[in-house]
Design an enzyme around this catalytic site. Structure first.
Site, PDB file in Angstrom:
ATOM      1  N   GLU A   1       1.699  -5.651   7.303  1.00  0.00           N
ATOM      2  CA  GLU A   1       2.500  -5.987   6.120  1.00  0.00           C
ATOM      3  C   GLU A   1       3.558  -4.955   5.777  1.00  0.00           C
ATOM      4  O   GLU A   1       4.606  -5.301   5.258  1.00  0.00           O
ATOM      5  CB  GLU A   1       1.599  -6.276   4.914  1.00  0.00           C
ATOM      6  CG  GLU A   1       0.719  -5.152   4.450  1.00  0.00           C
ATOM      7  CD  GLU A   1      -0.042  -5.558   3.175  1.00  0.00           C
ATOM      8  OE1 GLU A   1       0.625  -5.801   2.170  1.00  0.00           O
ATOM      9  OE2 GLU A   1      -1.282  -5.659   3.224  1.00  0.00           O
TER      10      GLU A   1
ATOM     11  N   SER B   1      -0.248  -7.661  -6.200  1.00  0.00           N
ATOM     12  CA  SER B   1      -1.476  -7.575  -6.997  1.00  0.00           C
ATOM     13  C   SER B   1      -1.810  -6.118  -7.219  1.00  0.00           C
ATOM     14  O   SER B   1      -2.152  -5.694  -8.314  1.00  0.00           O
ATOM     15  CB  SER B   1      -2.636  -8.240  -6.255  1.00  0.00           C
ATOM     16  OG  SER B   1      -2.239  -9.462  -5.737  1.00  0.00           O
TER      17      SER B   1
ATOM     18  N   ARG C   1       3.107   5.375   4.479  1.00  0.00           N
ATOM     19  CA  ARG C   1       2.573   4.944   3.200  1.00  0.00           C
ATOM     20  C   ARG C   1       2.128   6.192   2.464  1.00  0.00           C
ATOM     21  O   ARG C   1       1.276   6.932   2.942  1.00  0.00           O
ATOM     22  CB  ARG C   1       1.383   4.009   3.403  1.00  0.00           C
ATOM     23  CG  ARG C   1       0.829   3.439   2.112  1.00  0.00           C
ATOM     24  CD  ARG C   1      -0.320   2.490   2.406  1.00  0.00           C
ATOM     25  NE  ARG C   1      -0.795   1.792   1.220  1.00  0.00           N
ATOM     26  CZ  ARG C   1      -1.737   2.240   0.406  1.00  0.00           C
ATOM     27  NH1 ARG C   1      -2.278   3.412   0.627  1.00  0.00           N
ATOM     28  NH2 ARG C   1      -2.114   1.520  -0.636  1.00  0.00           N
TER      29      ARG C   1
END
Lengths: 761, 414
Positions: free
Chosen positions: B182, B236, B251
């Site tokens: 993703e 979310s 990340r």
């Protein structure tokens, strides 16, 4: 090593049946109904009031003086008197005044009652102002001014907090601990670091403040977050209709957050392997409650909320720590305040986000920081920072766990009064300059918080010996009419402390044999038994002195090598002598030298349990004399006079200077500094070799280039310092007079420890 | 781990390959169309392997709450192609392009449609469709009923659901998913959409004078030299990436306090049932009734720390009091939830930017959809607390970049 009175354990000596079981369990309940005069103690002389009023708790601080009895020894003028039948020296009990800091914590609902009580009992009229801090200081300003007639002087919350934090970090041993979830000991206490700066203080009140503290006076607010204790409380109350903070925490400790949170595995079906994110990580807090038609349990929502807030705070704290290159974060504020469940989640979060590089640390007296700081602000003219202060174990409640699940007994405690007292120490405690690495020096050999078996054993030992100690205390003051009453109070108090420690071994930091002994001394002092052994010591010193010359004569008759061994044996045999066993006492009365010989015969034959005697002998034979030896002496009487002094004498004859270090204050039958002065004087009068007496320690040790340290006795060389590494040669010797300990070390009772160490170059 | 399928042998040739070297062609194609790709030849079962992808072109991003679907509608279909287009494919095209809503929950964001896009040599429109993740089984069911598998196309999917629903796709829909990371997809999608622009307008924008409610305005931002940038994806949950070049990113961190938290808490606190409803409530609420501000504690600014009186000291802090709990409205609670979550994301993003030494922060993700309150708050917070050092940037296609990236992977893998 800190030169505190520390005393070896003497269970054997007074192995009479101890402690009554009945007194134990009621103790915690009893504290609820404590009359206020047992809480606000020493109010007569109280001054320098400070108050910290938080959202639910009030913390009151004041300075007071305590009058207590101390035992003094004074040499007689023996000229022309019958030395044979006179005691060696005179013992007198004198009144002494020492400074004490009092801190009391109670719920805000009691504030009016407490203020009334203080007003009624306050004698000192010099006090004109009261320092105040905390969010509630404003709200209660008028009430305080009206009730106490003092002017409220407000101090900045954060300044007080940091001042207080620096103070406890510097003064209180084992103030800091890390929380460990899956361990026998939840609380891992840290040794005090000589340099406490810089650090990050994260205060979680209703919001979060993140402060970087660089020096005593320099600190900076570097950030904060609005998601804090108030969010947990406010949002928690909305979600669960539970009004109280503690109840919310209780709910949270029972809940399952996975019913409310969306986990990585809920999104991925498993772990997110590319990033190595475990499936159990929370992907979205409250991510499963995105539906209007499902009911969620209060417990689950509270737990989810707790995780959300703890993780968020931990993450931000780590980001700030990283930005400022800090690896220590102290957490405080009402969100933490001793609640295991929040300490656990915060610790987890810090470990997770910092990958173990940053440590989450908590403070035992966290709740008092603001009050301590405000007090210090008001007491600047007394220079409290100039002195060293020590926690008084007798007058302090200790760290309480508020989790009902972990410690069911504690429920009764929260919501009552908590006390913290500090005594001004006669002299600052410093590390022995000869320690190899002061920052890693841990004096205590066994951590009883960690070692459940040892803890159980020692607590029982101290319990069993308690009646004996109480009796001896009463007997030491035959002229006092209330001695037995006070002895009983002492017994009760120490018994309660032992019960608390059974429940909460971490209450006063790392539990050790030393801390158990210190606590007992504090309790004895509390009830004015400054030196229960003074008379016994006086007698034994007198008897031993009479034998000194014949012991020296017999030693001098030996050849060099024989003499060295005899000296070491004498040192060890002297250490066998401890008080309590009546048989020993009788033998000493009639034939002291015979007793000494008998003790020698009880010693284990070589090879000893720990035996580097050959190396020691080699060193004496081959090496140059030591420049200066520092000897930490143990018991009075036979031990110091017939064991230590002949050894000292030999060193002196070799051209080695000797510093004899004794306890500053009494601890059981340990020889005290003032007793040792008299004993030495008397020996010097008899023996031309011993002629000099040195005072002071740390400075002296440096000045005289000390290159040999001798530590004698179980308390000094086994329970503590056994593993202490020194910069110079050292000799640690003791006789193990406790079969449990001997067994543990793989030996028998009266096994000998003779540990000669040379630091590696 | 990137997998892709070769046309015609797809059922048997699920492969994994190193991530490097894949998925770069499409952005190149855009600036310099590759002549070898597609000249309008026959497509379908007998198409030669490897050249390009057969239609339909989908990119799927299955998140925790929403499924994002991008669909490329070719507008340059020749008569010959039209004739050969299998019935199924035609019906899919017609169904998707002639509706704006699908079933009760699927929605096409018409305003986001990219028109006259050239992709792998084909001209067409890019459509943006979303539906809730809990309808995923129905979606797969539909694919099965429409015999989607007979089209023998590759279904590129990213997001956690690509993993979670892989089995369902296989067993229920007879479909093999090509699962894509993703974060790879997200970055590809962002860079691609920004480079093609938004139908002649700028994809990227910012708020000028974010600290001044009167003068605050949305202005285009030129993201021509994007690196380094901090990419904050608010779905979310939240992922924060530091992007140094097209291939070099990491990340930095993430937080579980994201869009799901806002919506989840709103549902519990107000009983609302949709994100839109929650936002609507929030727009009418006043968070200062719920939150404890610095001035509520200090009466004004806390000068010692340079904290302004209006700053939130404790989110939901006023709710510790029973009286105040009873006096707030649902709208106030929704607003406070929104402000709390948004400020927190801003705070974490700001700290990451400082730690990574990056001064441009791009916020994406569906939490920002129709959520001007949060965007302006983020812009304001970043500007204020960094004293103007950090800039908050936003992209028009908020939550669709992962799906776009998945589509690009599909085409790039050819």
């Amino acid at each position: 090593m800190p030169m505190r009175p520390s005393k070896e354990w003497v269970a054997i000596k007074m192995a009479e049946r101890g402690g009554r079981g009945s007194g134990g369990h009621g103790s915690l309940d009893k504290s609820i109904t404590l009359p206020p005069d047992e809480i606000f103690r020493n109010l007569e002389n109280a001054k320098r009031f400070a108050i910290d009023i938080g959202g639910s708790l009030t913390k009151l601080a004041y300075y007071s003086t305590v009058q207590h009895k101390v035992a003094r020894v004074r040499s007689f003028d023996h000229s022309g008197k019958d030395i044979e039948h006179e005691p060696l020296y005179e013992i007198s009990v004198q009144e002494e005044i020492t400074a004490r800091l009092h801190f009391i914590k109670f719920e805000n609902t009691y504030i009016e009652t407490c203020l009334d009580f203080i007003k009624d009992h306050l004698v000192n009229t010099e006090t004109k102002v009261i320092k105040a801090t905390g969010g509630g200081a404003y709200k209660f300003k008028d009430l305080i001014e009206k009730k106490l007639g003092l002017k409220v002087d407000k101090e900045d919350v954060m300044t007080c907090l940091i001042k207080g934090c620096n103070f406890v970090l510097k003064n209180i041993p084992h103030e800091v601990f890390a929380y460990q979830k899956d361990s026998d000991t939840e609380f891992r206490f840290q040794t005090n670091h000589p340099n406490i700066f810089p650090y990050l203080l994260v205060n979680i009140g209703s919001g979060v403040s993140i402060v970087k503290v660089e020096t005593e006076d320099k600190f900076e607010w570097i950030g904060g977050s609005s998601i804090g204790g108030g969010t947990f409380w406010g949002l928690g109350a909305l979600l669960t209709k539970t009004k109280k903070f503690d109840e919310l925490l209780q709910l949270a400790s029972k809940g399952q957050h996975t019913n409310v949170d969306m986990l990585v595995k809920d999104v991925y079906g498993g772990a997110y392997q590319t990033l190595g994110l475990s499936g159990n990580l929370i992907a979205s807090s409250f991510g499963k409650s995105t539906t209007a038609d499902k009911e969620f349990s209060k417990e689950d929502m509270a737990k989810s909320l707790l995780h959300m807030i703890s993780n968020d705070i931990g993450q931000l704290a780590c980001l700030y720590a990283k930005l400022h290159n800090l690896d220590k974060i102290y957490f405080g504020g009402f969100f933490i305040r001793g609640h295991p469940v929040t300490m656990r989640t915060i610790t987890y979060s810090i470990n997770f986000f910092s990958k173990g590089e940053v440590q989450a640390l908590f403070l035992r007296h966290e709740g008092y920081l603001g009050a301590i700081g405000a007090f210090l602000k008001g007491a600047e003219q007394d220079n409290p920072n100039q002195y060293s202060w020590g926690e008084n174990y007798a007058g302090s409640s200790g760290l309480m766990s508020t989790s009902p699940d972990v410690f069911p007994m504690q429920r009764t405690r929260s919501g009552t009064f908590d006390m913290f007292e500090m005594d001004r120490l006669e002299r600052p405690l410093v590390n022995l300059p000869l320690l190899k690495d002061p920052s890693t020096y841990i004096p205590d050999t066994v951590d009883l918080t960690d070692d459940a078996m040892a803890r159980k054993y020692w607590l029982t030992c101290f319990e069993e010996a308690l009646d004996g100690v109480a009796k001896r205390a009463a007997a030491s003051q035959p002229d006092s009419i209330d001695a037995s009453e006070r002895a009983e109070k002492f017994r009760q108090k120490y018994w309660n402390k032992l019960q608390t420690l059974r429940q909460q071994p971490f209450a006063y930091g790392t539990l050790t044999v030393r801390s158990l002994l210190d606590t007992r001394e504090h309790c004895l002092n509390e009830f004015n038994f400054p030196d229960p052994y003074s008379k016994v010591k006086q007698k034994e010193n007198g008897i031993a002195l009479k034998c000194f010359q014949s012991v020296i004569e017999s030693l001098d008759s030996l050849g060099w090598e024989e003499r060295q061994f005899a000296l070491v044996k004498g040192l060890l045999a002297g250490n066998v002598f401890d008080w309590g066993a009546k048989a020993v006492s009788d033998v000493l009365e009639s034939e002291p030298q015979f007793g000494f010989e008998e003790a020698k015969s009880k010693l284990q034959e070589r090879p000893w349990l720990e035996d580097s005697y050959s190396q020691w002998l080699e060193r004496l034979k081959e090496g140059p004399p030591h420049k200066c030896a520092l000897i930490f002496a143990d018991n009075s009487g036979i031990d110091i006079i017939l064991g230590v002094f002949p050894f000292v004498r030999e060193l002196l004859s070799r051209g080695t200077e000797v510093i004899l270090a004794c306890n500053s204050g009494p601890a059981l039958n340990d020889v005290t500094y003032s007793e040792s002065l008299i004993v030495t004087e008397r020996i010097a009068a008899m023996d031309p070799v011993i002629h000099r007496l040195d005072k002071g320690l740390a400075v002296l040790v440096r000045e005289r280039e000390t290159d040999l340290v001798i530590i004698e006795g179980m308390g000094r060389a086994i329970h503590t310092n056994y593993y202490a590494a020194l910069k110079c040669e050292s000799l640690k010797l003791a006789v193990i007079k406790n079969s449990w300990l001997a067994d543990r070390l793989g030996g028998k009772i009266f096994s000998v420890i003779f540990k000669y160490e040379v630091p590696c170059k | 781990m990137i997998c892709w399928l070769m046309v015609g042998t797809w059922a048997a040739s699920l492969q994994s390959s190193p991530a490097a070297g894949t998925g770069q062609c499409c952005s190149e194609v855009q600036s310099r169309p590759r002549p070898t790709v597609l000249s309008g030849g026959t497509r379908g079962l007998d198409a030669p392997l490897g050249n390009s992808e057969i239609f339909p072109w989908f990119g799927l991003d299955i998140g925790g709450t929403l499924v994002k679907l991008v669909y490329f509608e070719p507008k340059d279909i020749t008569a010959e192609e039209e004739e050969e287009e299998v019935e199924n494919l035609k019906s899919i095209r017609k169904y998707l392009t002639s509706n704006v809503a699908y079933g009760s929950t699927g929605i096409r964001d018409v305003h986001l449609e990219l028109k006259d896009l050239t992709l792998c040599g084909r001209k067409g429109n890019l459509h943006f469709i979303r539906f809730p993740t809990h309808d995923m089984p129905a979606f797969i069911q539909m694919g099965s009923e429409k015999h989607f598998s007979s089209l023998h196309t590759t279904l590129c999917a990213t997001g956690g659901g690509a993993y979670k629903f892989e089995q369902d796709f296989r067993t229920m829909g007879d479909l093999q998913l090509c699962k894509l990371d993703e974060l790879d997809c997200l970055i590809k999608g962002v860079l691609y959409i920004d480079s093609v622009g938004f139908n002649g307008r700028s994809e990227c924008y910012y708020f000028e004078n974010p600290t001044d409610a009167e003068r605050c305005q949305k202005l285009p931002f030129n993201l021509e030299n994007p690196y380094p940038l901090l990419l904050v994806n608010i779905g979310s949950g939240v992922s924060i990436l530091a992007v140094y070049s097209k291939e070099n990113y990491k990340r930095v961190t993430g937080t579980s306090l994201g869009g799901g938290t806002f919506f989840g808490l709103c549902c519990l606190l107000t009983g609302c049932s949709t994100f839109e409803e929650a936002l609507e409530m929030a727009s009418h609420g006043d968070s200062t009734k719920v939150d404890k501000l610095v001035r509520d504690i200090y009466g004004g600014d806390y000068e010692r720390f340079g904290l302004p009186g209006w700053a939130v000291a404790s989110s939901f802090g006023n709710m510790m009091s029973k009286e105040k709990r009873e006096s707030v409205s649902k709208e106030d609670l929704a607003r406070a939830t929104l402000v709390t979550i948004t400020n927190n994301i801003g705070s974490i993003a700001r700290m990451c930017a400082l730690n990574e030494n990056i001064n441009r922060v791009v916020f994406v993700g569906n939490f920002l959809r129709i959520n001007t309150i949060s965007m302006r708050l983020l812009a304001y917070a970043l500007d204020y607390w960094s004293k103007g050092q950090l800039k908050a940037l936003f992209l028009e296609h908020e939550g669709y970049f992962g799906a776009v990236g998945a589509l690009l992977e599909l085409l790039g893998s050819a």
